[in-house]
Design a protein around this motif. Sequence first.
Motif, PDB file in Angstrom:
ATOM      1  N   LEU A  58       0.768  -1.256  -0.065  1.00  0.00           N
ATOM      2  CA  LEU A  58      -0.030   0.027   0.194  1.00  0.00           C
ATOM      3  C   LEU A  58       0.823   1.087   0.052  1.00  0.00           C
ATOM      4  O   LEU A  58       0.435   2.264  -0.632  1.00  0.00           O
ATOM      5  CB  LEU A  58      -1.074  -0.006   1.152  1.00  0.00           C
ATOM      6  N   ALA A 102      -0.886  -0.123  -9.065  1.00  0.00           N
ATOM      7  CA  ALA A 102      -2.539  -0.554  -8.882  1.00  0.00           C
ATOM      8  C   ALA A 102      -2.148  -1.554  -7.521  1.00  0.00           C
ATOM      9  O   ALA A 102      -1.423  -2.242  -7.596  1.00  0.00           O
ATOM     10  CB  ALA A 102      -3.158  -0.847  -9.840  1.00  0.00           C
ATOM     11  N   LEU A 103      -3.407  -1.449  -6.635  1.00  0.00           N
ATOM     12  CA  LEU A 103      -3.366  -2.819  -5.813  1.00  0.00           C
ATOM     13  C   LEU A 103      -3.749  -3.814  -6.334  1.00  0.00           C
ATOM     14  O   LEU A 103      -4.563  -4.007  -7.332  1.00  0.00           O
ATOM     15  CB  LEU A 103      -4.440  -2.092  -4.569  1.00  0.00           C
ATOM     16  N   ASP A 108      -5.820  -7.061  -1.916  1.00  0.00           N
ATOM     17  CA  ASP A 108      -5.252  -5.955  -1.414  1.00  0.00           C
ATOM     18  C   ASP A 108      -6.340  -4.756  -1.476  1.00  0.00           C
ATOM     19  O   ASP A 108      -6.733  -4.162  -0.398  1.00  0.00           O
ATOM     20  CB  ASP A 108      -4.061  -5.158  -1.802  1.00  0.00           C
ATOM     21  N   LEU A 109      -7.136  -4.816  -2.749  1.00  0.00           N
ATOM     22  CA  LEU A 109      -7.971  -3.834  -2.899  1.00  0.00           C
ATOM     23  C   LEU A 109      -9.284  -4.165  -2.222  1.00  0.00           C
ATOM     24  O   LEU A 109      -9.969  -3.308  -1.505  1.00  0.00           O
ATOM     25  CB  LEU A 109      -8.581  -3.663  -4.291  1.00  0.00           C
ATOM     26  N   GLU A 110      -9.593  -5.391  -1.853  1.00  0.00           N
ATOM     27  CA  GLU A 110     -10.715  -5.682  -1.015  1.00  0.00           C
ATOM     28  C   GLU A 110     -10.623  -5.548   0.313  1.00  0.00           C
ATOM     29  O   GLU A 110     -11.588  -5.058   0.924  1.00  0.00           O
ATOM     30  CB  GLU A 110     -11.292  -7.303  -1.199  1.00  0.00           C
ATOM     31  N   ALA A 119      -8.626  -3.077   1.635  1.00  0.00           N
ATOM     32  CA  ALA A 119      -8.712  -1.601   1.494  1.00  0.00           C
ATOM     33  C   ALA A 119      -9.953  -1.308   1.753  1.00  0.00           C
ATOM     34  O   ALA A 119     -10.359  -0.320   2.370  1.00  0.00           O
ATOM     35  CB  ALA A 119      -7.889  -1.173   0.321  1.00  0.00           C
ATOM     36  N   ARG A 120     -11.057  -1.635   0.908  1.00  0.00           N
ATOM     37  CA  ARG A 120     -12.257  -1.252   0.982  1.00  0.00           C
ATOM     38  C   ARG A 120     -13.051  -1.626   2.253  1.00  0.00           C
ATOM     39  O   ARG A 120     -13.838  -0.909   2.848  1.00  0.00           O
ATOM     40  CB  ARG A 120     -13.098  -2.009  -0.226  1.00  0.00           C
ATOM     41  N   LEU A 135     -10.106   4.228  -4.267  1.00  0.00           N
ATOM     42  CA  LEU A 135     -10.299   2.491  -4.053  1.00  0.00           C
ATOM     43  C   LEU A 135     -10.807   1.769  -5.396  1.00  0.00           C
ATOM     44  O   LEU A 135     -11.322   0.923  -5.564  1.00  0.00           O
ATOM     45  CB  LEU A 135     -11.309   2.124  -2.949  1.00  0.00           C
ATOM     46  N   GLY A 136      -9.856   2.047  -6.313  1.00  0.00           N
ATOM     47  CA  GLY A 136      -9.873   1.489  -7.752  1.00  0.00           C
ATOM     48  C   GLY A 136     -10.641   1.914  -8.910  1.00  0.00           C
ATOM     49  O   GLY A 136     -10.574   1.452  -9.769  1.00  0.00           O
ATOM     50  N   THR A 179      -5.521   4.461  -5.932  1.00  0.00           N
ATOM     51  CA  THR A 179      -6.239   4.636  -5.022  1.00  0.00           C
ATOM     52  C   THR A 179      -7.011   5.963  -5.036  1.00  0.00           C
ATOM     53  O   THR A 179      -8.099   6.189  -4.218  1.00  0.00           O
ATOM     54  CB  THR A 179      -5.349   4.914  -3.870  1.00  0.00           C
TER      55      THR A 179
END
Length: 345
Positions: free
Chosen positions: A129, A143-144, A148-150, A152-153, A195-196, A201
């Motif tokens: 991150l 990009a995540l 990682d994105l899930e 972060a959300r 968040l994507g 971010t």
Amino acid sequence: RFEWAFAQAADPAVSFAGLLTGLYPTTAGVRVPGDRLRDEAETLAEVASGSGVATAAFVEGSAGGNDYGLAQGFDEFYIGPSPGELAAAWLEDHAGDDFLLVLRGWSAGWQMGAAAEGIEAPEGFYERLQQVLVSDGGDEPQALELADLEFARALYADRIRAVDAALGVFMERLGASGLADRTTLLVLGTGGLDLGQHGATGRESLHATVTRVPLLLRFPGGGEPRVIDRIAEVIDVMPTLLDLAGLDTPAAVQGQSLIPLLEGQGRPPYLAFSESPTRGGQRAIALAGYRLVQVGEASQLFNLVVDPLELEDIAAAEQDRVGVLLRHLGDWQKMVAATSLDPCL
């Protein structure tokens, strides 16, 4: 609740300066974190304190942090942990006064909530991150990964729940003190995360996922809930609060009081502008249910009503509308440059 409120910058710190001054970032000379507000700017706190109102601000951050000139006009300006607890205690000590209290930040410890609910961070998440955050806004943003994105959300959702709970506790203390029946309360977000949807971010993005913010106004004693569907800006907060207090708004303020909208007396066009010097220069404008985001020389157009996340660019099919919005942007750009308090801009 103002349904279509927009911040004037992607960074919450820059938006906070706009809240206190009623000025666009270029005019205030505060466009990136670390810029210092010039003494020539007349702040909300200065106007309030000049009329005999007690003023205080409690800002979340590292203890003893730099106020970047935003403390001007406040009797007390605290930077450190637990601002909500200290703000509530200050309120109780000033229950008999006319006061202006500004409280910013309730995010400390929000990462822990997700872990407490059994949401595990992918191994190496925080290191990756950090790399993404450093690259965001550069020529080659990273990009995540999906996992990682899930996560972060999930963290972001947990942060919202934590802020909601903290606000609930604050409201309980406000009610217990007897102040709820004589206090105007304004709750505002000064920026979000993408968040994507528009990059890694979206921290540097001016898209609505970052700059469309919650804005709620509660009058003393409460009242019937209403939704205002006109476009509003963060810089409208200062003149709105001064209007409600019966105080004169400084002539230099660029925001507009929102009270005419509540009374059905507002006059179009209702516009919102945002700006950022990152990514080669960014500007955005919202008007009549549409929003144009310009990054460098490239322009994107979105229908906010059917596409609030701004995922589908319709600029190619709406060239006339793009032209109108670009003309508004050009006029606005000349205005903020001509009124800038920073001689270097």
